[in-house]
Design an enzyme around this catalytic site. Structure first.
Site, PDB file in Angstrom:
ATOM      1  N   CYS A   2       0.806  -1.196   0.000  1.00  0.00           N
ATOM      2  CA  CYS A   2       0.000   0.000   0.000  1.00  0.00           C
ATOM      3  C   CYS A   2       0.850   1.262   0.000  1.00  0.00           C
ATOM      4  O   CYS A   2       0.578   2.180  -0.744  1.00  0.00           O
ATOM      5  CB  CYS A   2      -0.916  -0.051   1.210  1.00  0.00           C
ATOM      6  SG  CYS A   2      -2.053   1.286   1.325  1.00  0.00           S
ATOM      7  N   ARG A  27      -3.783   4.688   5.185  1.00  0.00           N
ATOM      8  CA  ARG A  27      -4.235   3.959   4.008  1.00  0.00           C
ATOM      9  C   ARG A  27      -4.640   2.521   4.336  1.00  0.00           C
ATOM     10  O   ARG A  27      -5.281   1.864   3.531  1.00  0.00           O
ATOM     11  CB  ARG A  27      -3.125   3.933   2.941  1.00  0.00           C
ATOM     12  CG  ARG A  27      -2.898   5.295   2.296  1.00  0.00           C
ATOM     13  CD  ARG A  27      -1.673   5.274   1.419  1.00  0.00           C
ATOM     14  NE  ARG A  27      -1.589   6.490   0.629  1.00  0.00           N
ATOM     15  CZ  ARG A  27      -1.991   6.598  -0.629  1.00  0.00           C
ATOM     16  NH1 ARG A  27      -2.523   5.566  -1.233  1.00  0.00           N
ATOM     17  NH2 ARG A  27      -1.881   7.729  -1.284  1.00  0.00           N
ATOM     18  N   TRP A  75      -0.507  -4.068   2.113  1.00  0.00           N
ATOM     19  CA  TRP A  75      -1.912  -4.495   2.204  1.00  0.00           C
ATOM     20  C   TRP A  75      -2.023  -5.720   1.311  1.00  0.00           C
ATOM     21  O   TRP A  75      -1.832  -5.641   0.102  1.00  0.00           O
ATOM     22  CB  TRP A  75      -2.826  -3.374   1.733  1.00  0.00           C
ATOM     23  CG  TRP A  75      -4.294  -3.648   1.855  1.00  0.00           C
ATOM     24  CD1 TRP A  75      -5.058  -3.596   2.979  1.00  0.00           C
ATOM     25  CD2 TRP A  75      -5.197  -3.989   0.790  1.00  0.00           C
ATOM     26  NE1 TRP A  75      -6.369  -3.878   2.686  1.00  0.00           N
ATOM     27  CE2 TRP A  75      -6.485  -4.127   1.349  1.00  0.00           C
ATOM     28  CE3 TRP A  75      -5.041  -4.186  -0.584  1.00  0.00           C
ATOM     29  CZ2 TRP A  75      -7.605  -4.455   0.583  1.00  0.00           C
ATOM     30  CZ3 TRP A  75      -6.152  -4.519  -1.338  1.00  0.00           C
ATOM     31  CH2 TRP A  75      -7.412  -4.649  -0.749  1.00  0.00           C
ATOM     32  N   ASN A 100       4.068  -1.606  -5.140  1.00  0.00           N
ATOM     33  CA  ASN A 100       2.607  -1.528  -5.077  1.00  0.00           C
ATOM     34  C   ASN A 100       2.045  -2.014  -6.396  1.00  0.00           C
ATOM     35  O   ASN A 100       2.598  -1.721  -7.459  1.00  0.00           O
ATOM     36  CB  ASN A 100       2.136  -0.098  -4.833  1.00  0.00           C
ATOM     37  CG  ASN A 100       2.326   0.344  -3.407  1.00  0.00           C
ATOM     38  OD1 ASN A 100       2.619  -0.467  -2.530  1.00  0.00           O
ATOM     39  ND2 ASN A 100       2.165   1.633  -3.154  1.00  0.00           N
ATOM     40  N   GLY A 101       0.911  -2.693  -6.350  1.00  0.00           N
ATOM     41  CA  GLY A 101       0.283  -3.162  -7.582  1.00  0.00           C
ATOM     42  C   GLY A 101       0.165  -4.673  -7.607  1.00  0.00           C
ATOM     43  O   GLY A 101       0.409  -5.359  -6.601  1.00  0.00           O
ATOM     44  N   GLU A 483     -24.796   4.789   1.083  1.00  0.00           N
ATOM     45  CA  GLU A 483     -23.567   5.273   1.711  1.00  0.00           C
ATOM     46  C   GLU A 483     -23.604   5.036   3.223  1.00  0.00           C
ATOM     47  O   GLU A 483     -22.593   4.650   3.823  1.00  0.00           O
ATOM     48  CB  GLU A 483     -23.381   6.756   1.402  1.00  0.00           C
ATOM     49  CG  GLU A 483     -22.201   7.417   2.080  1.00  0.00           C
ATOM     50  CD  GLU A 483     -20.855   6.867   1.670  1.00  0.00           C
ATOM     51  OE1 GLU A 483     -19.858   7.189   2.342  1.00  0.00           O
ATOM     52  OE2 GLU A 483     -20.777   6.099   0.686  1.00  0.00           O
ATOM     53  N   LYS A 487     -20.878   2.778   5.311  1.00  0.00           N
ATOM     54  CA  LYS A 487     -20.123   3.262   6.462  1.00  0.00           C
ATOM     55  C   LYS A 487     -20.266   2.320   7.658  1.00  0.00           C
ATOM     56  O   LYS A 487     -19.294   2.022   8.347  1.00  0.00           O
ATOM     57  CB  LYS A 487     -20.601   4.672   6.853  1.00  0.00           C
ATOM     58  CG  LYS A 487     -20.130   5.755   5.931  1.00  0.00           C
ATOM     59  CD  LYS A 487     -18.636   5.973   6.040  1.00  0.00           C
ATOM     60  CE  LYS A 487     -18.085   6.564   4.755  1.00  0.00           C
ATOM     61  NZ  LYS A 487     -17.999   5.640   3.642  1.00  0.00           N
ATOM     62  N   GLU A 490     -18.309  -0.878   7.011  1.00  0.00           N
ATOM     63  CA  GLU A 490     -16.873  -0.631   6.941  1.00  0.00           C
ATOM     64  C   GLU A 490     -16.225  -0.586   8.315  1.00  0.00           C
ATOM     65  O   GLU A 490     -15.164  -1.180   8.526  1.00  0.00           O
ATOM     66  CB  GLU A 490     -16.587   0.704   6.236  1.00  0.00           C
ATOM     67  CG  GLU A 490     -16.594   0.661   4.735  1.00  0.00           C
ATOM     68  CD  GLU A 490     -16.254   2.019   4.137  1.00  0.00           C
ATOM     69  OE1 GLU A 490     -15.421   2.059   3.215  1.00  0.00           O
ATOM     70  OE2 GLU A 490     -16.811   3.034   4.592  1.00  0.00           O
ATOM     71  N   HIS A 506     -40.661  -6.373  -2.226  1.00  0.00           N
ATOM     72  CA  HIS A 506     -40.145  -7.307  -3.224  1.00  0.00           C
ATOM     73  C   HIS A 506     -39.026  -8.179  -2.662  1.00  0.00           C
ATOM     74  O   HIS A 506     -38.141  -8.604  -3.402  1.00  0.00           O
ATOM     75  CB  HIS A 506     -39.650  -6.533  -4.451  1.00  0.00           C
ATOM     76  CG  HIS A 506     -40.731  -5.806  -5.165  1.00  0.00           C
ATOM     77  ND1 HIS A 506     -41.731  -6.441  -5.874  1.00  0.00           N
ATOM     78  CD2 HIS A 506     -41.003  -4.480  -5.253  1.00  0.00           C
ATOM     79  CE1 HIS A 506     -42.556  -5.544  -6.386  1.00  0.00           C
ATOM     80  NE2 HIS A 506     -42.139  -4.344  -6.017  1.00  0.00           N
ATOM     81  N   LYS A 605      -7.076   2.779   2.160  1.00  0.00           N
ATOM     82  CA  LYS A 605      -7.636   4.085   1.831  1.00  0.00           C
ATOM     83  C   LYS A 605      -7.682   4.323   0.332  1.00  0.00           C
ATOM     84  O   LYS A 605      -8.686   4.747  -0.210  1.00  0.00           O
ATOM     85  CB  LYS A 605      -6.814   5.173   2.519  1.00  0.00           C
ATOM     86  CG  LYS A 605      -7.320   6.596   2.255  1.00  0.00           C
ATOM     87  CD  LYS A 605      -8.686   6.825   2.866  1.00  0.00           C
ATOM     88  CE  LYS A 605      -9.164   8.244   2.709  1.00  0.00           C
ATOM     89  NZ  LYS A 605     -10.536   8.429   3.174  1.00  0.00           N
TER      90      LYS A 605
END
Length: 610
Positions: A2, A27, A75, A100-101, A483, A487, A490, A506, A605
């Site tokens: 990360c 992050r 990460w 990273n990646g 949203e 939250k 998370e 439904h 992040k």
């Protein structure tokens, strides 16, 4: 991924590298490591799982002097969080790499390198890079040449820094799909995946472009582009204000950033509101002409930014009267799509480095869209540089992984963008003046919503033993419900779903009982009576409702329903306002649950991989 930090200097770099890692902690990560070459050309490597503080304590017990080094917070993408999988990864006694990646062809390269006699000590794709560079060094004159040869064999995304024990005067960096920035000092240079990591040592930065490979020494930076040609990358002075160590009186960064939203939105609005008209001169000289020509809009984003785009779709179609499509970037980029005439392609990202969104932007530029526009918080980010026009949100640094002020400033910027288009599509002067007035008064409304904090903290106690929840909204409040659910899941790890309230019958009604809290956002609009009927469906089945309602909505608390009154604001800005109590609810529930609010498990992040 990360976080990456590197340094080549005339002083010991361990403290610089560690401070850089600390500034990237927000992050999210699972392990950290550092490698430094000392004056005897010995490479000292330390790695630890857990927090950067664990690595810092280990360094105290180990002598790590040296004027060149690299460091990383990981990460996990390949291999479990463990010391053996932590960066830096090495090949033999010479080559060390942080990365990273994701390298997509790592299995093929791993088989080849094993045949060449290279042992693998980790489960990561990054170790492949270290061995491949070591292999190419055998037939190369310099480390730079070896890295150039190696990256041509890599498929996927990478931002990497490479160090060779045999040459302790230089670092080599390469970037493809994952950001890297070079910090320029006096007699020293630094490297990071985010400029915020380097603020203690420099404010002057050089941003690498896609495909760049660069050789960095104490005195020089030599950048080669994707064709191997010498390239000039301009040095930019950063005026961002940030101190990742300062929470002020707040317990967590997230709470601090929730309370910063009034100021952040005021910054987004600054210089962009006239007496009764918007002033969008900050978008550039060509923006006004471009906005006149827009006949449709395609929005692409991920996560929280996707929810902001969903609200903007309602605004574009209602206020500007033009069609708007919104799609998750990771889905958009892998399907065939139709490009309408005079269509503006809009990307939304807090960091400007979100991998899927950035890839979709690059794809769109080749597909005939009229123009590209990014809504972003980070000047100089990849997305800003790639877009024709950028609308900067000016939210300031956001440290908490769960986005708060980035989201509300995105909504604010998008409403201004919609209004800028709408005034060329028949919006009256009076309508524009009404939106300008509502925006000007919005920071006051945000402060009013924040005053509910103690009531919401008390309400959160009722979620202490809950494991599931349902969020409901209608119209522009449906994305706000989404949203809110995001939250809560998370940071409190409570399973949460959001539904358009009319969809209850439904399927979701089957879940309703007295152990399933149902959170509702209820502004006083044309859909209120319909929403009340949906709430009665919940009460009739024994569900418990928690309603954030306009104080004039005539909703009364009683058996099975708890009502918290929210400030009366114009409907057009209501989605922004109703976000605030949902953020506070998720925060206080997370406190009760005892979770890591600022760095929730498994999350990062800035998501710079697919």
């Amino acid at each position: 991924m990360c976080g990456i930090v590197g340094a080549v200097a005339q002083r010991d770099v361990a403290a610089i590298l560690l401070e850089g890692l600390r500034r990237l902690e927000y992050r999210g990560y699972d392990s950290a490591g550092i490698a430094i070459i000392d004056s005897n050309s010995s490479m000292n490597r330390l790695r630890r799982t857990g927090k950067v503080s664990e690595l810092s304590e280990a360094i105290k017990d180990s002598s790590t002097p040296g004027r060149i080094g690299i460091a990383h917070t990981r990460w996990a993408t390949h291999g479990e969080p463990s010391e053996r999988n932590a960066h830096p990864h090495v090949s033999g006694e010479n080559i060390a790499v942080v990365h990273n990646g994701i390298i997509e062809n790592h299995e093929i390269l791993r088989r080849f390198l094993r045949q060449q006699g290279y042992p693998f000590d980790s489960d990561t794709d990054t170790e492949v890079i270290a061995h491949l560079i070591n292999h190419e060094c055998k037939n190369s004159q310099t480390l730079l040449e070896a890295v150039q040869k190696a990256v041509r064999q890599l498929d996927g995304a990478y931002g990497m820094v490479v160090m060779d024990r045999n040459d302790s005067t230089r670092l080599v960096v390469a970037r493809s799909g994952s950001p890297l920035v070079i910090g320029v000092g006096i007699g020293e240079h630094f490297i990071a995946s985010d400029q915020l990591a380097l603020f203690p040592v420099t404010r002057r930065f050089m941003f690498l472009e896609e495909g760049d490979v660069a050789e960095v020494t104490i005195d020089t930076v030599n950048v080669l582009d994707s064709n191997g040609q010498t390239a000039e990358r301009h040095i930019r002075e950063s005026n961002l204000e940030h101190d990742a160590g300062e929470k002020g009186p707040y317990r967590h960064y997230m709470l601090k950033e929730i309370h910063e939203q009034s100021e952040a939105i005021a910054n987004t609005l600054e210089g962009r509101l006239g007496e009764s008209k918007l002033n969008l001169a900050s978008l550039g000289n060509t923006a006004e002409t471009l906005l006149k020509q827009v006949k449709s809009v395609q929005i692409v984003a991920c996560g929280t930014s996707f929810h902001a785009g969903m609200v903007a779709r309602y605004w574009f179609e209602e206020l500007a009267g033009i069609p708007c499509r919104i799609e998750i970037a990771s889905e958009f980029r892998y399907r065939k799509f139709f490009v309408p005439e005079s269509c503006l392609f809009v990307t939304i990202s807090q960091s400007g480095e979100t991998a899927d969104t950035l890839a979709a932007l690059k794809q769109a530029k080749e597909q005939g869209y009229m123009a590209t526009l990014s809504v972003c918080n980070v000047p100089g980010s990849s997305m800003v540089r790639e877009s024709d026009i950028s609308f900067m949100t000016r939210a300031g640094a956001e440290i908490g992984v769960a986005s708060t002020k980035a989201f509300t400033t995105q909504l604010t910027a998008l409403l201004m963008l919609v209004t800028g288009v709408a005034r060329h599509k028949g919006m009256s002067d009076a309508e524009e003046a009404g939106i300008v007035k509502a925006l000007r008064e919005l920071p006051h409304g945000i402060n009013s919503a924040l005053s509910l904090s103690s009531d919401i903290e008390a309400l959160a106690q009722e979620f202490a033993d809950k494991h599931h929840s349902l969020f409901l909204g209608r119209g522009t409040q449906y994305p706000i419900a989404m949203e809110g659910a995001l939250k809560l899941k998370e940071i409190s790890y409570i399973h949460a779903e959001a539904y358009a309230a009319g969809e209850l019958k439904h399927g979701p009604l089957a879940l309703i009982d007295n152990d399933m809290p149902v959170i509702v956002v209820a502004p006083n609009n044309d859909l209120l009576e319909k929403l009340k009927s949906n709430m009665e469906e919940v009460r009739a089945r024994g569900g418990i409702l928690y309603v954030f309602a306009n104080r004039h909505a005539r909703l009364v608390a009683g058996d099975g329903i708890k009502v918290l009154p929210v400030e009366d604001v114009p409907e057009v800005v209501a989605p922004i306002l109703y976000t605030i109590p949902l953020q506070l609810l998720s925060y206080y529930v997370a406190i009760i649950k005892g979770t890591d609010v600022d760095q929730p498990r498994n999350l990062a992040k800035s998501v710079t991989v697919e």
